[in-house]
Design a protein around this motif. Sequence first.
Motif, PDB file in Angstrom:
ATOM      1  N   SER A   1       0.646  -1.380  -0.030  1.00  0.00           N
ATOM      2  CA  SER A   1      -0.072  -0.084   0.064  1.00  0.00           C
ATOM      3  C   SER A   1       0.874   1.136   0.011  1.00  0.00           C
ATOM      4  N   GLU A   2       0.225   2.387  -0.167  1.00  0.00           N
ATOM      5  CA  GLU A   2       0.981   3.819  -0.246  1.00  0.00           C
ATOM      6  C   GLU A   2       1.680   3.995   1.015  1.00  0.00           C
ATOM      7  N   ILE A   3       0.935   3.624   2.040  1.00  0.00           N
ATOM      8  CA  ILE A   3       1.423   4.036   3.334  1.00  0.00           C
ATOM      9  C   ILE A   3       2.699   3.158   3.600  1.00  0.00           C
ATOM     10  N   GLU A   4       2.739   1.860   3.186  1.00  0.00           N
ATOM     11  CA  GLU A   4       3.754   0.908   3.376  1.00  0.00           C
ATOM     12  C   GLU A   4       4.995   1.515   2.600  1.00  0.00           C
ATOM     13  N   ASN A   5       4.804   1.949   1.425  1.00  0.00           N
ATOM     14  CA  ASN A   5       5.862   2.636   0.625  1.00  0.00           C
ATOM     15  C   ASN A   5       6.328   3.686   1.238  1.00  0.00           C
ATOM     16  N   LEU A   6       5.510   4.471   1.784  1.00  0.00           N
ATOM     17  CA  LEU A   6       6.102   5.904   2.322  1.00  0.00           C
ATOM     18  C   LEU A   6       7.089   5.510   3.669  1.00  0.00           C
TER      19      LEU A   6
ATOM     20  N   ASP B   1       1.186  12.904   5.310  1.00  0.00           N
ATOM     21  CA  ASP B   1       1.408  11.533   4.906  1.00  0.00           C
ATOM     22  C   ASP B   1       2.572  11.134   5.200  1.00  0.00           C
TER      23      ASP B   1
ATOM     24  N   ALA C   1       3.279   8.111   7.845  1.00  0.00           N
ATOM     25  CA  ALA C   1       4.027   6.837   7.560  1.00  0.00           C
ATOM     26  C   ALA C   1       5.272   6.622   8.682  1.00  0.00           C
TER      27      ALA C   1
ATOM     28  N   HIS D   1       8.587  10.468  -3.517  1.00  0.00           N
ATOM     29  CA  HIS D   1       7.135  10.377  -3.633  1.00  0.00           C
ATOM     30  C   HIS D   1       6.628  11.962  -3.660  1.00  0.00           C
TER      31      HIS D   1
ATOM     32  N   GLU E   1       4.126  13.411  -4.560  1.00  0.00           N
ATOM     33  CA  GLU E   1       2.749  13.393  -4.267  1.00  0.00           C
ATOM     34  C   GLU E   1       2.215  13.544  -2.885  1.00  0.00           C
ATOM     35  N   ALA E   2       3.164  13.220  -2.021  1.00  0.00           N
ATOM     36  CA  ALA E   2       3.155  12.823  -0.715  1.00  0.00           C
ATOM     37  C   ALA E   2       3.086  14.188   0.166  1.00  0.00           C
TER      38      ALA E   2
END
Length: 100
Positions: free
Chosen positions: A2-7, A39, A43, A32, A34-35
């Motif tokens: 997921s996005e949160i895991e990537n961040l 965010d 994260a 990232h 767009e973060a």
Amino acid sequence: MSEIENLAATVCAVARPGAKPKEIVAAVREKHPEASRKDVVRAAFYALTDGTSDDPERHKNLHSFAISERASVGSPDDELGKAKKPQKAARSSKAPKAKA
């Protein structure tokens, strides 16, 4: 992932002793763009609670960053905090004045 895991993975990778919060946010935004700052802080908390790393120094750095930035998220320099606050209506000149 997921996005949160990537961040969170990126935050873990860039957090190091002596890194200033602005440096961490800038480094995460390079990967990232767009973060938002909010965010990135979320994260960092996610990385702390996920518990995938047993490195106490890394946890200390992430915790320091997350706590220091938590208070400033929503401040005027945050993207989400840029919305103007509603202003009070101007008093009309015809409205009765309060008697002293």
